[in-house]
Design a protein around this motif. Structure first.
Motif, PDB file in Angstrom:
ATOM      1  N   ARG A 202       0.818  -1.214   0.000  1.00 54.72           N
ATOM      2  CA  ARG A 202       0.000   0.000   0.000  1.00 54.72           C
ATOM      3  C   ARG A 202       0.855   1.270   0.000  1.00 54.72           C
ATOM      4  NH1 ARG A 202      -5.607   1.466   3.000  1.00 54.72           N
ATOM      5  NH2 ARG A 202      -5.534   3.719   2.649  1.00 54.72           N
ATOM      6  N   GLU A 203       1.881   1.317   0.804  1.00 55.33           N
ATOM      7  CA  GLU A 203       2.700   2.531   0.847  1.00 55.33           C
ATOM      8  C   GLU A 203       3.354   2.809  -0.504  1.00 55.33           C
ATOM      9  OE1 GLU A 203       5.495   2.684   3.980  1.00 55.33           O
ATOM     10  OE2 GLU A 203       4.002   2.444   5.580  1.00 55.33           O
ATOM     11  N   ALA A 204       3.780   1.757  -1.170  1.00 56.60           N
ATOM     12  CA  ALA A 204       4.442   1.936  -2.464  1.00 56.60           C
ATOM     13  C   ALA A 204       3.475   2.494  -3.504  1.00 56.60           C
ATOM     14  CB  ALA A 204       5.021   0.607  -2.947  1.00 56.60           C
ATOM     15  N   ILE A 205       2.235   1.989  -3.527  1.00 57.62           N
ATOM     16  CA  ILE A 205       1.295   2.491  -4.520  1.00 57.62           C
ATOM     17  C   ILE A 205       0.784   3.863  -4.129  1.00 57.62           C
ATOM     18  CG2 ILE A 205      -0.886   1.545  -3.615  1.00 57.62           C
ATOM     19  CD1 ILE A 205       0.329   1.651  -7.292  1.00 57.62           C
ATOM     20  N   ALA A 206       0.679   4.141  -2.830  1.00 55.44           N
ATOM     21  CA  ALA A 206       0.253   5.474  -2.394  1.00 55.44           C
ATOM     22  C   ALA A 206       1.275   6.524  -2.810  1.00 55.44           C
ATOM     23  CB  ALA A 206       0.049   5.495  -0.884  1.00 55.44           C
ATOM     24  N   ALA A 207       2.551   6.145  -2.824  1.00 53.98           N
ATOM     25  CA  ALA A 207       3.594   7.097  -3.218  1.00 53.98           C
ATOM     26  C   ALA A 207       3.498   7.460  -4.698  1.00 53.98           C
ATOM     27  CB  ALA A 207       4.974   6.514  -2.920  1.00 53.98           C
ATOM     28  N   ARG A 208       2.911   6.572  -5.483  1.00 50.07           N
ATOM     29  CA  ARG A 208       2.789   6.832  -6.923  1.00 50.07           C
ATOM     30  C   ARG A 208       1.427   7.420  -7.284  1.00 50.07           C
ATOM     31  NH1 ARG A 208       5.491   1.469  -9.836  1.00 50.07           N
ATOM     32  NH2 ARG A 208       7.364   1.363  -8.539  1.00 50.07           N
ATOM     33  N   GLY A 209       0.417   7.132  -6.482  1.00 49.90           N
ATOM     34  CA  GLY A 209      -0.943   7.512  -6.838  1.00 49.90           C
ATOM     35  C   GLY A 209      -1.348   8.875  -6.311  1.00 49.90           C
ATOM     36  N   GLN A 210      -2.628   9.187  -6.502  1.00 51.57           N
ATOM     37  CA  GLN A 210      -3.199  10.457  -6.089  1.00 51.57           C
ATOM     38  C   GLN A 210      -4.428  10.197  -5.233  1.00 51.57           C
ATOM     39  OE1 GLN A 210      -2.467  13.854  -6.421  1.00 51.57           O
ATOM     40  NE2 GLN A 210      -4.213  13.941  -5.014  1.00 51.57           N
ATOM     41  N   VAL A 211      -4.444  10.737  -4.030  1.00 56.16           N
ATOM     42  CA  VAL A 211      -5.596  10.593  -3.147  1.00 56.16           C
ATOM     43  C   VAL A 211      -6.826  11.224  -3.791  1.00 56.16           C
ATOM     44  CG1 VAL A 211      -6.591  11.380  -0.958  1.00 56.16           C
ATOM     45  CG2 VAL A 211      -4.271  10.443  -1.014  1.00 56.16           C
ATOM     46  N   ILE A 212      -7.947  10.500  -3.747  1.00 58.52           N
ATOM     47  CA  ILE A 212      -9.230  10.986  -4.263  1.00 58.52           C
ATOM     48  C   ILE A 212     -10.235  10.975  -3.117  1.00 58.52           C
ATOM     49  CG2 ILE A 212     -11.141  10.545  -5.860  1.00 58.52           C
ATOM     50  CD1 ILE A 212      -8.627  11.467  -7.249  1.00 58.52           C
ATOM     51  N   THR A 213     -10.849  12.114  -2.860  1.00 56.29           N
ATOM     52  CA  THR A 213     -11.816  12.226  -1.766  1.00 56.29           C
ATOM     53  C   THR A 213     -13.231  12.506  -2.253  1.00 56.29           C
ATOM     54  OG1 THR A 213     -11.345  14.586  -1.496  1.00 56.29           O
ATOM     55  CG2 THR A 213     -10.052  13.039  -0.166  1.00 56.29           C
ATOM     56  N   ARG A 214     -13.397  12.798  -3.550  1.00 55.46           N
ATOM     57  CA  ARG A 214     -14.718  13.173  -4.053  1.00 55.46           C
ATOM     58  C   ARG A 214     -14.860  12.787  -5.513  1.00 55.46           C
ATOM     59  NH1 ARG A 214     -16.800  18.798  -5.954  1.00 55.46           N
ATOM     60  NH2 ARG A 214     -19.061  18.751  -5.549  1.00 55.46           N
ATOM     61  N   MET A 215     -16.074  12.387  -5.883  1.00 54.36           N
ATOM     62  CA  MET A 215     -16.425  12.135  -7.278  1.00 54.36           C
ATOM     63  C   MET A 215     -17.624  13.013  -7.603  1.00 54.36           C
ATOM     64  SD  MET A 215     -16.063   7.998  -7.319  1.00 54.36           S
ATOM     65  CE  MET A 215     -14.659   7.208  -6.503  1.00 54.36           C
ATOM     66  N   HIS A 216     -17.466  13.858  -8.607  1.00 53.95           N
ATOM     67  CA  HIS A 216     -18.501  14.836  -8.905  1.00 53.95           C
ATOM     68  C   HIS A 216     -18.818  14.840 -10.385  1.00 53.95           C
ATOM     69  CE1 HIS A 216     -19.946  19.060  -9.752  1.00 53.95           C
ATOM     70  NE2 HIS A 216     -20.809  18.648  -8.844  1.00 53.95           N
ATOM     71  N   GLY A 217     -20.105  14.683 -10.704  1.00 58.01           N
ATOM     72  CA  GLY A 217     -20.553  14.759 -12.083  1.00 58.01           C
ATOM     73  C   GLY A 217     -21.618  15.823 -12.228  1.00 58.01           C
ATOM     74  N   ALA A 218     -21.523  16.624 -13.277  1.00 62.72           N
ATOM     75  CA  ALA A 218     -22.470  17.711 -13.497  1.00 62.72           C
ATOM     76  C   ALA A 218     -22.862  17.770 -14.958  1.00 62.72           C
ATOM     77  CB  ALA A 218     -21.857  19.049 -13.068  1.00 62.72           C
ATOM     78  N   LEU A 219     -24.013  18.355 -15.216  1.00 64.91           N
ATOM     79  CA  LEU A 219     -24.452  18.549 -16.585  1.00 64.91           C
ATOM     80  C   LEU A 219     -23.608  19.623 -17.260  1.00 64.91           C
ATOM     81  CD1 LEU A 219     -28.345  18.517 -16.201  1.00 64.91           C
ATOM     82  CD2 LEU A 219     -26.851  16.630 -16.882  1.00 64.91           C
ATOM     83  N   ALA A 220     -23.332  19.424 -18.539  1.00 64.31           N
ATOM     84  CA  ALA A 220     -22.672  20.452 -19.321  1.00 64.31           C
ATOM     85  C   ALA A 220     -23.642  21.617 -19.538  1.00 64.31           C
ATOM     86  CB  ALA A 220     -22.218  19.878 -20.655  1.00 64.31           C
ATOM     87  N   THR A 221     -23.079  22.799 -19.756  1.00 58.89           N
ATOM     88  CA  THR A 221     -23.915  24.000 -19.880  1.00 58.89           C
ATOM     89  C   THR A 221     -23.641  24.731 -21.187  1.00 58.89           C
ATOM     90  OG1 THR A 221     -22.270  25.185 -18.563  1.00 58.89           O
ATOM     91  CG2 THR A 221     -24.201  24.333 -17.408  1.00 58.89           C
ATOM     92  N   GLY A 222     -23.660  23.971 -22.282  1.00 58.11           N
ATOM     93  CA  GLY A 222     -23.578  24.589 -23.601  1.00 58.11           C
ATOM     94  C   GLY A 222     -22.314  25.368 -23.872  1.00 58.11           C
ATOM     95  N   GLY A 223     -21.179  24.841 -23.474  1.00 62.77           N
ATOM     96  CA  GLY A 223     -19.912  25.506 -23.738  1.00 62.77           C
ATOM     97  C   GLY A 223     -19.464  26.446 -22.652  1.00 62.77           C
ATOM     98  N   SER A 224     -20.269  26.619 -21.624  1.00 63.47           N
ATOM     99  CA  SER A 224     -19.866  27.464 -20.501  1.00 63.47           C
ATOM    100  C   SER A 224     -18.864  26.727 -19.634  1.00 63.47           C
ATOM    101  CB  SER A 224     -21.089  27.845 -19.665  1.00 63.47           C
ATOM    102  OG  SER A 224     -20.699  28.453 -18.445  1.00 63.47           O
ATOM    103  N   SER A 225     -17.977  27.464 -19.007  1.00 59.61           N
ATOM    104  CA  SER A 225     -16.995  26.857 -18.115  1.00 59.61           C
ATOM    105  C   SER A 225     -17.590  26.486 -16.768  1.00 59.61           C
ATOM    106  CB  SER A 225     -15.817  27.813 -17.900  1.00 59.61           C
ATOM    107  OG  SER A 225     -16.272  29.021 -17.301  1.00 59.61           O
ATOM    108  N   MET A 226     -18.772  27.011 -16.454  1.00 57.87           N
ATOM    109  CA  MET A 226     -19.407  26.722 -15.169  1.00 57.87           C
ATOM    110  C   MET A 226     -20.169  25.414 -15.251  1.00 57.87           C
ATOM    111  SD  MET A 226     -18.485  29.088 -13.175  1.00 57.87           S
ATOM    112  CE  MET A 226     -19.608  28.801 -11.809  1.00 57.87           C
TER     113      MET A 226
END
Length: 402
Positions: free
Chosen positions: A63-87
């Motif tokens: 685990r320590e070896a893979i944690a050193a290479r990986g990136q901690v993820i604390t959230r998964m977020h999906g949103a609707l696109a807004t027609g080319g807007s950055s928001m």
């Protein structure tokens, strides 16, 4: 049952096959891994190691070896696109890990290289340029290879060749949607969140995602996985339209992601949904996607394969015979596998399909519902792979430590 001296032939040098090979070899089994490649190598981009998969790696001392290479993820977020807007538009997927929990996103090559090194150190032997075509049944089974070749017989044969395994292959199970995947440099000080998987949707027919996946090896630059959903039948048209047309589509859906598309060298991945019989003959068993393949929407593939490997190891150590070990292994794994197969089958069309009704239902109900405290807790357990407590069920901690 005594594992020391057990002869095991594993078809497929993927995450599940390497995990099982390492675990068995560390306990004295004689393990040979057969792979069709000229040299073992990973296939695929990045993914999230959930707490279940991390628990297996911790018990393997990795685990320590893979944690050193990986990136901690604390959230998964999906949103609707807004027609080319950055928001971002309306939230349709909101998942946070309970307490101080987290996943670790990794490049597939990072985990593969770590497992391959451990397998070699444990004494696993590899036979390359060995494409499996079938099983040779008997009291001691073997693998049939191309060119009318066959492997030596073994006590156990394991199919770890993934969803496309030729043993019982059923092309009719292929899902309508696949995805383009690419590993790209992580945009430092860019618009994306380092600790999040972010996704944008247009109904369920178009989706893009960005996942920070850490480094491939010590000293390498941090990278991200960029993915784009695509109907499998449209891949030829995508090639004909060319990169410029695709970049325009990405920019229209998610402007911030367009620079990633501009530098991406995407690979098209196809997916299947099937649950094959896990026992393919006397002394022959399937693990991972060769047994239970799904779409990547729940992100459980590599984690489930590692749990399968640990469960099989646990059962072999506890049961008095191979047949009884297989039966014990399936008692431990079948409920968890069934649950996630069912959830993937039900939930995937809400996020990846041609339906107009299902994404509308998703937008109205699923996003808001997942922000309710009780539902959020249940959904978090499902996505982290911990529902039905698969690690506790297999009892790995009782005999296999780091």
């Amino acid at each position: 049952m005594k594992i020391e001296g057990l002869e095991v032939a594993i078809a497929g040098a993927g995450i599940g096959g390497l995990s099982l090979a390492t675990m068995l070899a560390r306990r004295g089994a004689k393990v040979v891994v057969y792979d069709q490649m000229a040299a073992p190598q990973p296939i695929g981009s990045g993914f999230v190691l959930q707490p279940t998969g991390l628990a297996i790696l911790e018990r393997m001392g990795l685990r320590e070896a893979i944690a050193a290479r990986g990136q901690v993820i604390t959230r998964m977020h999906g949103a609707l696109a807004t027609g080319g807007s950055s928001m971002p538009g309306k939230t349709v997927l909101e998942i946070s890990y309970p307490g101080n929990g987290h996943g670790i996103a990794v490049q597939r090559v990072a985990l593969f290289d770590l497992l391959l090194s451990e397998a070699i150190s444990a004494g696993v032997r590899f036979k390359t340029n060995a494409r499996t075509t079938g099983i040779i049944e008997g009291s001691r089974p073997a693998l049939a290879l191309d060119g009318s070749r066959a492997t030596p017989s073994a006590d156990i044969v394991v199919d770890a060749m993934g969803a496309s395994s030729p043993i019982g292959h059923d092309p009719a199970k292929e899902l309508g949607y696949g995805a383009l995947w690419a590993t790209v440099p992580w945009p430092e000080n860019g618009p994306f969140h380092r600790f999040e998987l972010e996704q944008r949707y247009e109904r369920a027919s178009r989706m893009a995602g960005v996942l920070p996946v850490g480094t491939a090896k010590d000293g390498a630059p941090p990278m991200a996985t960029f993915f784009w959903s695509l109907r499998n039948r449209d891949i030829d048209q995508w090639h004909r339209d060319g990169r410029a047309a695709w970049i325009e589509q990405v920019a229209a859906l998610w402007p911030e992601a367009a620079p990633l598309a501009e530098i991406a060298e995407p690979v098209h991945a196809r997916y299947r949904h099937h649950t094959r019989k896990p026992i393919a003959g006397r002394g022959v068993i399937r693990i991972g996607d060769a047994w239970h393949a799904t779409s990547p929407q729940l992100g459980q593939g590599a984690n489930m394969a590692m749990i399968d490997a640990a469960s099989l190891l646990s059962a072999l150590a506890r049961a008095p015979s191979i047949d009884e070990a297989f039966a014990l292994h399936l008692r431990h794994r079948a409920p968890h596998v069934w649950l996630y197969q069912m959830l993937s089958l039900v939930l995937t069309p809400f996020y990846q399909s041609d339906s107009r009704i299902l994404p509308a239902m998703r937008d109205i109900a699923i996003g808001p519902t997942t922000r309710m405290p009780l539902v959020r807790q249940l959904v978090s357990r499902l996505v982290t792979g911990d529902f039905l407590s698969p690690i506790e069920r297999i009892g790995l901690e009782d005999f296999y430590g780091a």
